[in-house]
Design a protein around this motif. Structure first.
Motif, PDB file in Angstrom:
ATOM      1  N   PHE A  86       0.825  -1.210   0.000  1.00  0.00           N
ATOM      2  CA  PHE A  86       0.000   0.000   0.000  1.00  0.00           C
ATOM      3  C   PHE A  86       0.862   1.263   0.000  1.00  0.00           C
ATOM      4  CE2 PHE A  86      -2.724  -3.226   2.074  1.00  0.00           C
ATOM      5  CZ  PHE A  86      -3.699  -3.290   1.096  1.00  0.00           C
ATOM      6  N   LEU A  87       1.971   1.227   0.738  1.00  0.00           N
ATOM      7  CA  LEU A  87       2.880   2.375   0.748  1.00  0.00           C
ATOM      8  C   LEU A  87       3.547   2.561  -0.606  1.00  0.00           C
ATOM      9  CD1 LEU A  87       4.613   1.903   4.218  1.00  0.00           C
ATOM     10  CD2 LEU A  87       2.785   3.489   3.610  1.00  0.00           C
ATOM     11  N   ALA A  92       3.834   5.315  -6.014  1.00  0.00           N
ATOM     12  CA  ALA A  92       3.873   5.218  -7.476  1.00  0.00           C
ATOM     13  C   ALA A  92       3.357   6.485  -8.145  1.00  0.00           C
ATOM     14  CB  ALA A  92       3.064   4.010  -7.942  1.00  0.00           C
ATOM     15  N   ALA A  93       2.610   7.296  -7.418  1.00  0.00           N
ATOM     16  CA  ALA A  93       2.134   8.568  -7.976  1.00  0.00           C
ATOM     17  C   ALA A  93       3.200   9.648  -7.900  1.00  0.00           C
ATOM     18  CB  ALA A  93       0.880   9.016  -7.237  1.00  0.00           C
ATOM     19  N   GLY A  94       4.281   9.386  -7.187  1.00  0.00           N
ATOM     20  CA  GLY A  94       5.346  10.367  -7.001  1.00  0.00           C
ATOM     21  C   GLY A  94       5.994  10.863  -8.282  1.00  0.00           C
ATOM     22  N   PRO A  95       6.387   9.991  -9.201  1.00  0.00           N
ATOM     23  CA  PRO A  95       7.017  10.480 -10.436  1.00  0.00           C
ATOM     24  C   PRO A  95       6.106  11.370 -11.286  1.00  0.00           C
ATOM     25  CG  PRO A  95       7.559   8.187 -10.116  1.00  0.00           C
ATOM     26  CD  PRO A  95       6.543   8.537  -9.082  1.00  0.00           C
ATOM     27  N   VAL A  96       4.820  11.086 -11.325  1.00  0.00           N
ATOM     28  CA  VAL A  96       3.899  11.931 -12.083  1.00  0.00           C
ATOM     29  C   VAL A  96       3.776  13.293 -11.400  1.00  0.00           C
ATOM     30  CG1 VAL A  96       1.519  12.159 -12.898  1.00  0.00           C
ATOM     31  CG2 VAL A  96       2.653   9.941 -12.966  1.00  0.00           C
ATOM     32  N   LEU A  97       3.728  13.283 -10.078  1.00  0.00           N
ATOM     33  CA  LEU A  97       3.704  14.530  -9.322  1.00  0.00           C
ATOM     34  C   LEU A  97       4.988  15.321  -9.546  1.00  0.00           C
ATOM     35  CD1 LEU A  97       1.731  15.863  -7.345  1.00  0.00           C
ATOM     36  CD2 LEU A  97       3.037  14.833  -5.491  1.00  0.00           C
ATOM     37  N   TRP A  98       6.115  14.629  -9.572  1.00  0.00           N
ATOM     38  CA  TRP A  98       7.403  15.279  -9.850  1.00  0.00           C
ATOM     39  C   TRP A  98       7.391  15.938 -11.228  1.00  0.00           C
ATOM     40  CZ3 TRP A  98      10.614  13.813 -13.893  1.00  0.00           C
ATOM     41  CH2 TRP A  98      11.846  14.487 -13.965  1.00  0.00           C
ATOM     42  N   LEU A  99       6.858  15.232 -12.213  1.00  0.00           N
ATOM     43  CA  LEU A  99       6.794  15.781 -13.574  1.00  0.00           C
ATOM     44  C   LEU A  99       5.968  17.064 -13.607  1.00  0.00           C
ATOM     45  CD1 LEU A  99       7.432  15.467 -16.606  1.00  0.00           C
ATOM     46  CD2 LEU A  99       5.324  14.144 -16.782  1.00  0.00           C
ATOM     47  N   ALA A 100       4.838  17.063 -12.908  1.00  0.00           N
ATOM     48  CA  ALA A 100       3.987  18.250 -12.895  1.00  0.00           C
ATOM     49  C   ALA A 100       4.692  19.425 -12.218  1.00  0.00           C
ATOM     50  CB  ALA A 100       2.669  17.941 -12.181  1.00  0.00           C
ATOM     51  N   ARG A 117      11.834  13.825 -19.681  1.00  0.00           N
ATOM     52  CA  ARG A 117      11.097  13.946 -18.422  1.00  0.00           C
ATOM     53  C   ARG A 117       9.912  12.991 -18.390  1.00  0.00           C
ATOM     54  NH1 ARG A 117      10.879  20.506 -17.447  1.00  0.00           N
ATOM     55  NH2 ARG A 117      13.087  20.746 -16.917  1.00  0.00           N
ATOM     56  N   ILE A 118       9.204  12.927 -19.500  1.00  0.00           N
ATOM     57  CA  ILE A 118       8.059  12.006 -19.568  1.00  0.00           C
ATOM     58  C   ILE A 118       8.534  10.568 -19.445  1.00  0.00           C
ATOM     59  CG2 ILE A 118       6.278  11.087 -21.110  1.00  0.00           C
ATOM     60  CD1 ILE A 118       5.762  13.906 -22.051  1.00  0.00           C
ATOM     61  N   ALA A 119       9.605  10.226 -20.152  1.00  0.00           N
ATOM     62  CA  ALA A 119      10.129   8.859 -20.092  1.00  0.00           C
ATOM     63  C   ALA A 119      10.571   8.501 -18.672  1.00  0.00           C
ATOM     64  CB  ALA A 119      11.301   8.707 -21.065  1.00  0.00           C
ATOM     65  N   LEU A 120      11.212   9.445 -17.994  1.00  0.00           N
ATOM     66  CA  LEU A 120      11.651   9.196 -16.623  1.00  0.00           C
ATOM     67  C   LEU A 120      10.459   9.018 -15.685  1.00  0.00           C
ATOM     68  CD1 LEU A 120      14.155   8.990 -14.837  1.00  0.00           C
ATOM     69  CD2 LEU A 120      13.982  11.443 -14.454  1.00  0.00           C
ATOM     70  N   ALA A 121       9.434   9.832 -15.862  1.00  0.00           N
ATOM     71  CA  ALA A 121       8.237   9.708 -15.020  1.00  0.00           C
ATOM     72  C   ALA A 121       7.511   8.386 -15.268  1.00  0.00           C
ATOM     73  CB  ALA A 121       7.297  10.884 -15.266  1.00  0.00           C
ATOM     74  N   VAL A 122       7.409   7.992 -16.536  1.00  0.00           N
ATOM     75  CA  VAL A 122       6.746   6.719 -16.862  1.00  0.00           C
ATOM     76  C   VAL A 122       7.543   5.543 -16.308  1.00  0.00           C
ATOM     77  CG1 VAL A 122       6.168   5.182 -18.786  1.00  0.00           C
ATOM     78  CG2 VAL A 122       5.502   7.570 -18.859  1.00  0.00           C
ATOM     79  N   LEU A 128       7.773   1.659  -9.585  1.00  0.00           N
ATOM     80  CA  LEU A 128       7.135   1.674  -8.269  1.00  0.00           C
ATOM     81  C   LEU A 128       5.825   0.877  -8.265  1.00  0.00           C
ATOM     82  CD1 LEU A 128       7.910   5.315  -7.167  1.00  0.00           C
ATOM     83  CD2 LEU A 128       8.687   3.219  -6.068  1.00  0.00           C
ATOM     84  N   ALA A 129       5.091   0.909  -9.368  1.00  0.00           N
ATOM     85  CA  ALA A 129       3.875   0.094  -9.454  1.00  0.00           C
ATOM     86  C   ALA A 129       4.226  -1.384  -9.441  1.00  0.00           C
ATOM     87  CB  ALA A 129       3.096   0.453 -10.711  1.00  0.00           C
ATOM     88  N   TRP A 130       5.306  -1.751 -10.146  1.00  0.00           N
ATOM     89  CA  TRP A 130       5.744  -3.145 -10.106  1.00  0.00           C
ATOM     90  C   TRP A 130       6.150  -3.540  -8.690  1.00  0.00           C
ATOM     91  CZ3 TRP A 130      10.335  -5.161  -8.409  1.00  0.00           C
ATOM     92  CH2 TRP A 130      10.451  -6.536  -8.546  1.00  0.00           C
ATOM     93  N   ALA A 131       6.891  -2.666  -8.014  1.00  0.00           N
ATOM     94  CA  ALA A 131       7.321  -2.967  -6.650  1.00  0.00           C
ATOM     95  C   ALA A 131       6.120  -3.134  -5.729  1.00  0.00           C
ATOM     96  CB  ALA A 131       8.251  -1.869  -6.129  1.00  0.00           C
TER      97      ALA A 131
END
Length: 166
Positions: A86-87, A92-100, A117-122, A128-131
């Motif tokens: 759950f943590l 996993a939303a962190g990289p998308v937030l970082w991109l924004a 930047r998009i590639a790094l966020a994806v 993180l989703a896999w983890a």
């Protein structure tokens, strides 16, 4: 000199000593001592050669090392701390937030920067989703091994491209 006062020779590691007894015809001659070093096995030579290659190119294979470390780490998390999924799922939303945030503060003038930047966020979101899924269901559940392998290949490829261009 008596055998009690004489110091014993310490045998070096990996050395075989063969002692031949005195020959019949030579009573006054000392015995022959033959020291034969043991040869390492072919497996040992191959593993040590591989270790030397990896050590020499350790910066180039950093994502590979992290990916190989993540696989057993998520297995341990799955066994001992299943709640960590759950943590990691929330993270996993962190990289998308970082991109924004980065795009808002420093807008990318070049399309190449925006693409990286998009590639790094994806890639970060996917990892993180896999983890999170691996910690929840186990790293060998369903298609998670394939997702891990694809993430590993993408991260290593991007790492090598960035290292070559900078």
């Amino acid at each position: 000199m008596s055998s009690r006062t004489r110091t014993r020779a310490v045998k070096a590691a990996g050395v075989t000593t063969v002692r031949l007894p005195r020959q019949r015809g030579r009573r006054a001659a000392d015995p022959f001592v033959i020291v034969v070093p043991e040869r390492p096995s072919l497996t040992w030579q191959a593993l040590s050669g591989l270790a030397l290659i990896v050590w020499k190119h350790r910066r180039a294979v950093a994502p590979l090392a992290l990916g190989l470390l993540a696989f057993p780490l998520t297995a341990v998390l799955h066994v001992f701390a299943g709640w960590s999924a759950f943590l990691l799922g929330a993270a996993a939303a962190g990289p998308v937030l970082w991109l924004a945030i980065v795009q808002r503060r420093r807008a990318a003038a070049d399309k190449t920067v925006w693409g990286w930047r998009i590639a790094l966020a994806v890639l970060g979101t996917s990892a993180l989703a896999w983890a999170a899924l691996a910690a929840g269901f186990g790293p060998l559940a369903g298609p998670l091994e394939l997702v891990w392998l694809l993430n590993l290949i993408a991260a290593q490829t991007a790492w090598l491209i960035v290292r070559r261009t900078h």
